[in-house]
Enzyme design. Structure first.
Site, PDB file in Angstrom:
ATOM      1  N   PHE A 170       0.820  -1.220   0.110  1.00  0.00           N
ATOM      2  CA  PHE A 170      -0.012  -0.018  -0.005  1.00  0.00           C
ATOM      3  C   PHE A 170       0.826   1.252   0.078  1.00  0.00           C
ATOM      4  O   PHE A 170       2.028   1.301   0.605  1.00  0.00           O
ATOM      5  CB  PHE A 170      -0.854   0.221   1.342  1.00  0.00           C
ATOM      6  CG  PHE A 170      -2.273   0.750   1.085  1.00  0.00           C
ATOM      7  CD1 PHE A 170      -3.336   0.223   0.801  1.00  0.00           C
ATOM      8  CD2 PHE A 170      -2.145   2.096   1.232  1.00  0.00           C
ATOM      9  CE1 PHE A 170      -4.549   0.726   0.615  1.00  0.00           C
ATOM     10  CE2 PHE A 170      -3.402   2.808   1.132  1.00  0.00           C
ATOM     11  CZ  PHE A 170      -4.477   2.275   0.850  1.00  0.00           C
TER      12      PHE A 170
ATOM     13  N   HIS B 172       1.436  -5.344   7.054  1.00  0.00           N
ATOM     14  CA  HIS B 172       0.555  -5.608   5.755  1.00  0.00           C
ATOM     15  C   HIS B 172       1.274  -6.008   4.483  1.00  0.00           C
ATOM     16  O   HIS B 172       0.359  -6.126   3.416  1.00  0.00           O
ATOM     17  CB  HIS B 172      -0.396  -4.219   5.693  1.00  0.00           C
ATOM     18  CG  HIS B 172      -0.955  -3.593   6.748  1.00  0.00           C
ATOM     19  ND1 HIS B 172      -2.135  -3.856   7.199  1.00  0.00           N
ATOM     20  CD2 HIS B 172      -0.247  -2.801   7.793  1.00  0.00           C
ATOM     21  CE1 HIS B 172      -2.438  -3.269   8.387  1.00  0.00           C
ATOM     22  NE2 HIS B 172      -1.550  -2.798   8.592  1.00  0.00           N
TER      23      HIS B 172
ATOM     24  N   HIS C 148      -1.961 -11.187   5.267  1.00  0.00           N
ATOM     25  CA  HIS C 148      -1.913 -10.754   6.548  1.00  0.00           C
ATOM     26  C   HIS C 148      -3.025 -10.441   7.058  1.00  0.00           C
ATOM     27  O   HIS C 148      -4.157 -10.542   6.458  1.00  0.00           O
ATOM     28  CB  HIS C 148      -1.244  -9.268   6.600  1.00  0.00           C
ATOM     29  CG  HIS C 148      -1.967  -8.327   5.916  1.00  0.00           C
ATOM     30  ND1 HIS C 148      -1.867  -7.951   4.410  1.00  0.00           N
ATOM     31  CD2 HIS C 148      -2.823  -7.520   6.497  1.00  0.00           C
ATOM     32  CE1 HIS C 148      -2.550  -7.066   4.247  1.00  0.00           C
ATOM     33  NE2 HIS C 148      -3.344  -6.488   5.298  1.00  0.00           N
TER      34      HIS C 148
ATOM     35  N   ASP D 174      -5.385  -8.185   9.434  1.00  0.00           N
ATOM     36  CA  ASP D 174      -5.586  -7.103  10.078  1.00  0.00           C
ATOM     37  C   ASP D 174      -6.221  -7.216  11.632  1.00  0.00           C
ATOM     38  O   ASP D 174      -6.922  -8.172  11.842  1.00  0.00           O
ATOM     39  CB  ASP D 174      -6.680  -6.403   9.598  1.00  0.00           C
ATOM     40  CG  ASP D 174      -6.147  -5.343   8.189  1.00  0.00           C
ATOM     41  OD1 ASP D 174      -4.983  -5.441   8.012  1.00  0.00           O
ATOM     42  OD2 ASP D 174      -7.145  -5.014   7.571  1.00  0.00           O
TER      43      ASP D 174
ATOM     44  N   HIS E  30      -5.756  -1.819  13.737  1.00  0.00           N
ATOM     45  CA  HIS E  30      -5.553  -1.230  12.645  1.00  0.00           C
ATOM     46  C   HIS E  30      -6.675  -0.127  12.437  1.00  0.00           C
ATOM     47  O   HIS E  30      -6.375   1.005  11.859  1.00  0.00           O
ATOM     48  CB  HIS E  30      -5.619  -2.158  11.507  1.00  0.00           C
ATOM     49  CG  HIS E  30      -5.481  -1.798   9.948  1.00  0.00           C
ATOM     50  ND1 HIS E  30      -4.344  -0.735   9.666  1.00  0.00           N
ATOM     51  CD2 HIS E  30      -6.012  -1.960   9.047  1.00  0.00           C
ATOM     52  CE1 HIS E  30      -4.664  -0.482   8.618  1.00  0.00           C
ATOM     53  NE2 HIS E  30      -5.451  -1.266   8.136  1.00  0.00           N
TER      54      HIS E  30
ATOM     55  N   HIS F  59     -14.050  -1.496   6.904  1.00  0.00           N
ATOM     56  CA  HIS F  59     -13.136  -1.831   8.095  1.00  0.00           C
ATOM     57  C   HIS F  59     -14.143  -1.415   9.309  1.00  0.00           C
ATOM     58  O   HIS F  59     -13.979  -2.062  10.457  1.00  0.00           O
ATOM     59  CB  HIS F  59     -11.848  -1.020   8.193  1.00  0.00           C
ATOM     60  CG  HIS F  59     -11.123  -1.626   7.339  1.00  0.00           C
ATOM     61  ND1 HIS F  59     -10.759  -1.378   6.043  1.00  0.00           N
ATOM     62  CD2 HIS F  59      -9.710  -2.306   7.762  1.00  0.00           C
ATOM     63  CE1 HIS F  59      -9.629  -2.044   5.491  1.00  0.00           C
ATOM     64  NE2 HIS F  59      -9.213  -2.663   6.578  1.00  0.00           N
TER      65      HIS F  59
ATOM     66  N   GLU G 120      -6.082 -10.216   4.083  1.00  0.00           N
ATOM     67  CA  GLU G 120      -6.022  -9.533   2.957  1.00  0.00           C
ATOM     68  C   GLU G 120      -4.775  -9.965   2.134  1.00  0.00           C
ATOM     69  O   GLU G 120      -4.016 -10.794   2.584  1.00  0.00           O
ATOM     70  CB  GLU G 120      -5.838  -8.100   3.126  1.00  0.00           C
ATOM     71  CG  GLU G 120      -7.041  -7.507   3.922  1.00  0.00           C
ATOM     72  CD  GLU G 120      -7.001  -6.153   4.197  1.00  0.00           C
ATOM     73  OE1 GLU G 120      -8.186  -5.388   4.213  1.00  0.00           O
ATOM     74  OE2 GLU G 120      -5.845  -5.905   4.652  1.00  0.00           O
TER      75      GLU G 120
END
Length: 208
Positions: free
Chosen positions: A18, A48, A52, A54, A58, A159, A171
């Site tokens: 990201f 991440h 992974h 979350d 997060h 989220h 993810e």
């Protein structure tokens, strides 16, 4: 023999991250040589990177860190559902064909082939889909993109839906070779007591 599918992407310096996240970097602290019997390295990266989980931390200032999460949601019966190129959001009707007798873990394949570079148009979950899956008793949702929310989202509604309903998230999975159907998921996070996410080695195992 039960078949295993490795649904974790390879992690290396070129693994997409990201924008703004720390990429994978590795340096050698010691190498095999006369007087040194081992190779030892140091790794830096965002938690991440790659496949992974979350953690609530997060998306919730008071949420649990990765190492505090119960492991039960990350292991057990799972359904893989194909919604390839359904974007930009996974809506309920994209999953409707595969929701009968749903197990408590749902992974959605959205890509014909897992991306090898950052994708600004990644497919994400619609928050209403998260809510309806939670209503059916789902404990964990996952997908083969970098986020359950669109890449340019600032309020992260999916989220927040996960936070409100107590779901767990995986993810960056690789589901290219996985047929639709039911499996056993094994994707345990590391016991990182201050981290907002954790790498996992995610695998699916056939049920018979």
């Amino acid at each position: 023999m039960q078949k295993l599918w490795d649904i974790s992407p390879a992690v290396h310096p070129g693994t997409p991250v990201f924008p703004g996240d720390a990429p994978y970097r590795q340096q050698w602290c010691a190498t095999l040589a006369p007087g040194c019997p081992v190779n030892v390295s140091a790794i830096t990266m965002s938690p991440h990177v790659g496949a992974h989980a979350d953690a609530p931390l997060h998306y919730d200032a008071h949420g649990a860190a990765a190492g505090e999460m119960a492991l039960a949601p990350f292991i057990g019966p799972c359904r893989v559902i194909h919604a390839i190129a359904c974007g930009p959001l996974i809506e309920w009707h994209h999953l409707a064909h595969a929701l009968a007798e749903l197990p408590p873990r749902v992974l959605v394949r959205t890509c014909a082939q897992a991306p090898t570079q950052w994708d600004t148009r990644l497919i994400a979950y619609a928050p209403a889909t998260i809510e309806r899956l939670a209503d059916l008793g789902v404990l964990l949702v996952g997908l083969d993109t970098a986020s359950i929310d669109p890449a340019d989202s600032h309020d992260l509604p999916s989220h927040q839906a996960v936070r409100q309903r107590g779901l767990r998230v995986l993810e960056n999975l690789v589901l290219d070779e996985v047929p639709e159907g039911d499996y056993e998921l094994i994707a345990l996070p590391l016991k990182l007591m201050q981290a907002e996410a954790s790498p996992v080695r995610a695998v699916l195992r056939s049920l018979a």
